[in-house]
Design an enzyme around this catalytic site. Structure first.
Site, PDB file in Angstrom:
ATOM      1  N   TYR A  14     -54.577 -44.825-130.811  1.00  0.00           N
ATOM      2  CA  TYR A  14     -54.050 -46.016-131.485  1.00  0.00           C
ATOM      3  C   TYR A  14     -55.093 -46.788-132.298  1.00  0.00           C
ATOM      4  O   TYR A  14     -54.783 -47.844-132.852  1.00  0.00           O
ATOM      5  CB  TYR A  14     -53.370 -46.931-130.455  1.00  0.00           C
ATOM      6  CG  TYR A  14     -52.248 -46.226-129.720  1.00  0.00           C
ATOM      7  CD1 TYR A  14     -51.134 -45.770-130.410  1.00  0.00           C
ATOM      8  CD2 TYR A  14     -52.325 -45.978-128.353  1.00  0.00           C
ATOM      9  CE1 TYR A  14     -50.111 -45.093-129.757  1.00  0.00           C
ATOM     10  CE2 TYR A  14     -51.307 -45.312-127.685  1.00  0.00           C
ATOM     11  CZ  TYR A  14     -50.205 -44.866-128.391  1.00  0.00           C
ATOM     12  OH  TYR A  14     -49.195 -44.189-127.754  1.00  0.00           O
TER      13      TYR A  14
ATOM     14  N   GLU B   1     -38.069 -48.075-138.795  1.00  0.00           N
ATOM     15  CA  GLU B   1     -38.797 -47.707-137.581  1.00  0.00           C
ATOM     16  C   GLU B   1     -40.239 -47.398-137.965  1.00  0.00           C
ATOM     17  O   GLU B   1     -40.471 -46.697-138.950  1.00  0.00           O
ATOM     18  CB  GLU B   1     -38.129 -46.464-136.969  1.00  0.00           C
ATOM     19  CG  GLU B   1     -38.833 -45.907-135.758  1.00  0.00           C
ATOM     20  CD  GLU B   1     -38.192 -44.592-135.276  1.00  0.00           C
ATOM     21  OE1 GLU B   1     -37.366 -44.008-136.020  1.00  0.00           O
ATOM     22  OE2 GLU B   1     -38.540 -44.164-134.175  1.00  0.00           O
TER      23      GLU B   1
ATOM     24  N   ARG C  23     -46.583 -35.146-131.129  1.00  0.00           N
ATOM     25  CA  ARG C  23     -46.981 -35.423-129.744  1.00  0.00           C
ATOM     26  C   ARG C  23     -46.021 -34.748-128.738  1.00  0.00           C
ATOM     27  O   ARG C  23     -45.343 -33.807-129.081  1.00  0.00           O
ATOM     28  CB  ARG C  23     -47.104 -36.935-129.558  1.00  0.00           C
ATOM     29  CG  ARG C  23     -48.210 -37.524-130.467  1.00  0.00           C
ATOM     30  CD  ARG C  23     -48.386 -39.002-130.269  1.00  0.00           C
ATOM     31  NE  ARG C  23     -48.897 -39.297-128.937  1.00  0.00           N
ATOM     32  CZ  ARG C  23     -48.981 -40.539-128.447  1.00  0.00           C
ATOM     33  NH1 ARG C  23     -48.592 -41.573-129.173  1.00  0.00           N
ATOM     34  NH2 ARG C  23     -49.453 -40.736-127.237  1.00  0.00           N
TER      35      ARG C  23
ATOM     36  N   PRO D 151     -43.490 -52.566-125.704  1.00  0.00           N
ATOM     37  CA  PRO D 151     -44.454 -52.689-124.619  1.00  0.00           C
ATOM     38  C   PRO D 151     -45.827 -52.061-124.895  1.00  0.00           C
ATOM     39  O   PRO D 151     -45.916 -50.980-125.477  1.00  0.00           O
ATOM     40  CB  PRO D 151     -43.770 -51.981-123.445  1.00  0.00           C
ATOM     41  CG  PRO D 151     -42.645 -51.220-124.019  1.00  0.00           C
ATOM     42  CD  PRO D 151     -42.248 -51.905-125.285  1.00  0.00           C
ATOM     43  N   ASN D 152     -46.835 -52.794-124.453  1.00  0.00           N
ATOM     44  CA  ASN D 152     -48.245 -52.374-124.460  1.00  0.00           C
ATOM     45  C   ASN D 152     -48.914 -52.443-125.828  1.00  0.00           C
ATOM     46  O   ASN D 152     -50.129 -52.252-125.912  1.00  0.00           O
ATOM     47  CB  ASN D 152     -48.414 -50.955-123.857  1.00  0.00           C
ATOM     48  CG  ASN D 152     -47.972 -50.906-122.419  1.00  0.00           C
ATOM     49  OD1 ASN D 152     -48.418 -51.728-121.614  1.00  0.00           O
ATOM     50  ND2 ASN D 152     -47.078 -50.009-122.082  1.00  0.00           N
TER      51      ASN D 152
ATOM     52  N   ASN E 281     -41.216 -51.297-133.992  1.00  0.00           N
ATOM     53  CA  ASN E 281     -41.909 -50.264-133.234  1.00  0.00           C
ATOM     54  C   ASN E 281     -41.543 -50.522-131.767  1.00  0.00           C
ATOM     55  O   ASN E 281     -42.184 -51.342-131.105  1.00  0.00           O
ATOM     56  CB  ASN E 281     -43.425 -50.345-133.436  1.00  0.00           C
ATOM     57  CG  ASN E 281     -44.136 -49.224-132.684  1.00  0.00           C
ATOM     58  OD1 ASN E 281     -43.523 -48.533-131.861  1.00  0.00           O
ATOM     59  ND2 ASN E 281     -45.416 -49.055-132.945  1.00  0.00           N
TER      60      ASN E 281
ATOM     61  N   ALA F  70     -42.688 -47.364-126.148  1.00  0.00           N
ATOM     62  CA  ALA F  70     -42.080 -46.400-125.212  1.00  0.00           C
ATOM     63  C   ALA F  70     -40.559 -46.505-125.189  1.00  0.00           C
ATOM     64  O   ALA F  70     -39.863 -45.499-124.932  1.00  0.00           O
ATOM     65  CB  ALA F  70     -42.643 -46.624-123.809  1.00  0.00           C
TER      66      ALA F  70
HETATM   67  O1  CA2 Z   1     -47.279 -44.526-132.037  1.00  0.00           O
HETATM   68  C1  CA2 Z   1     -46.651 -45.522-131.725  1.00  0.00           C
HETATM   69  O2  CA2 Z   1     -46.643 -46.570-132.367  1.00  0.00           O
HETATM   70  C2  CA2 Z   1     -45.856 -45.523-130.399  1.00  0.00           C
HETATM   71  O3  CA2 Z   1     -44.675 -46.265-130.607  1.00  0.00           O
HETATM   72  C3  CA2 Z   1     -46.753 -46.194-129.383  1.00  0.00           C
HETATM   73  C4  CA2 Z   1     -46.158 -46.175-127.974  1.00  0.00           C
HETATM   74  C5  CA2 Z   1     -45.695 -44.776-127.583  1.00  0.00           C
HETATM   75  O4  CA2 Z   1     -45.032 -44.828-126.334  1.00  0.00           O
HETATM   76  C6  CA2 Z   1     -44.773 -44.193-128.624  1.00  0.00           C
HETATM   77  O5  CA2 Z   1     -44.430 -42.875-128.232  1.00  0.00           O
HETATM   78  C7  CA2 Z   1     -45.455 -44.131-129.975  1.00  0.00           C
HETATM   79  C8  CA2 Z   1     -47.196 -46.661-126.954  1.00  0.00           C
HETATM   80  C9  CA2 Z   1     -47.763 -48.010-127.242  1.00  0.00           C
HETATM   81  C10 CA2 Z   1     -48.892 -48.255-126.288  1.00  0.00           C
HETATM   82  O6  CA2 Z   1     -49.900 -48.920-126.971  1.00  0.00           O
HETATM   83  C11 CA2 Z   1     -51.140 -48.930-126.414  1.00  0.00           C
HETATM   84  C12 CA2 Z   1     -52.109 -49.565-127.136  1.00  0.00           C
HETATM   85  C13 CA2 Z   1     -53.397 -49.617-126.656  1.00  0.00           C
HETATM   86  C14 CA2 Z   1     -53.704 -49.050-125.424  1.00  0.00           C
HETATM   87  C15 CA2 Z   1     -52.713 -48.428-124.704  1.00  0.00           C
HETATM   88  C16 CA2 Z   1     -51.423 -48.368-125.192  1.00  0.00           C
END
Ligand code: CA2
Length: 158
Positions: free
Chosen positions: A35, A111, A120, A22-23, A87, A90
């Site tokens: 990111y 992963e 974090r 997600p996201n 990946n 969340a």
């Molecule tokens: O660091 C990573 O790749 C994560 O998997 C990204 C997840 C986070 O919940 C993990 O703890 C680590 C969040 C992805 C959200 O991606 C966004 C991208 C742009 C703007 C907002 C969120």
């Protein structure tokens, strides 16, 4: 051996599946500090370029905001792809369902995380999906996907 697996072995090709949770489709739009500024399209391109360079015959880059859709895609991978880069975003920290799906298909999986999750918040320190993966790449930005595909190619070559 299951019929689908037998057919796959006969094909003698190497296919990878990259799964994003997600996201991640919002990459480059918000939170550039964590990111980066590159978009999801760039992530897809990095995976396609890396897969080609590493000798994969094909790579599908899948993204969903829905846990069940990710579970479905992992199940469908059984007998049709050779390995997974995932990946779960969340869902990394919450989803036993994704862990169970990875265990059920028993495909080699890596992963990957864009950020250095280990540096974090406490709630990001547990990774369920990671328990079914043979390797983990974190904190390398989008290039981490190319690294993860390399680790997968090396594993499949063994
Ligand atoms: O660091 C990573 O790749 C994560 O998997 C990204 C997840 C986070 O919940 C993990 O703890 C680590 C969040 C992805 C959200 O991606 C966004 C991208 C742009 C703007 C907002 C969120």
């Amino acid at each position: 051996m299951h019929q689908k697996e037998r057919t796959r072995k006969r094909e003698n090709t190497m296919k990878a599946l990259v799964i994003n949770g997600p996201n991640l489709n919002m990459l480059g739009i918000r939170e550039p500090g964590i990111y980066g500024t590159e978009t999801y399209e760039t992530l897809v391109q990095i995976c396609q370029d890396a897969a080609g360079d590493l000798g994969f015959d094909g790579v599908e880059v899948f993204q969903s905001n829905h846990e069940g859709a990710i579970v479905d895609r992992i199940q469908e991978a059984y007998g049709s792809v050779d390995g997974i880069v995932i990946n779960p975003a969340a869902y990394t920290h919450t989803s036993v369902a994704i862990l169970d799906a990875l265990k059920a298909v028993s495909l080699p999986a890596v992963e990957v995380h864009i950020s250095a999750v280990e540096d974090r918040e406490d709630f990001r320190q547990i990774s369920y999906a990671g328990m079914a993966c043979f390797a983990r790449v974190t904190g390398e930005g989008l290039q981490g996907y190319a690294h993860a595909l390399k680790l997968l190619a090396e594993k499949l070559a063994k």
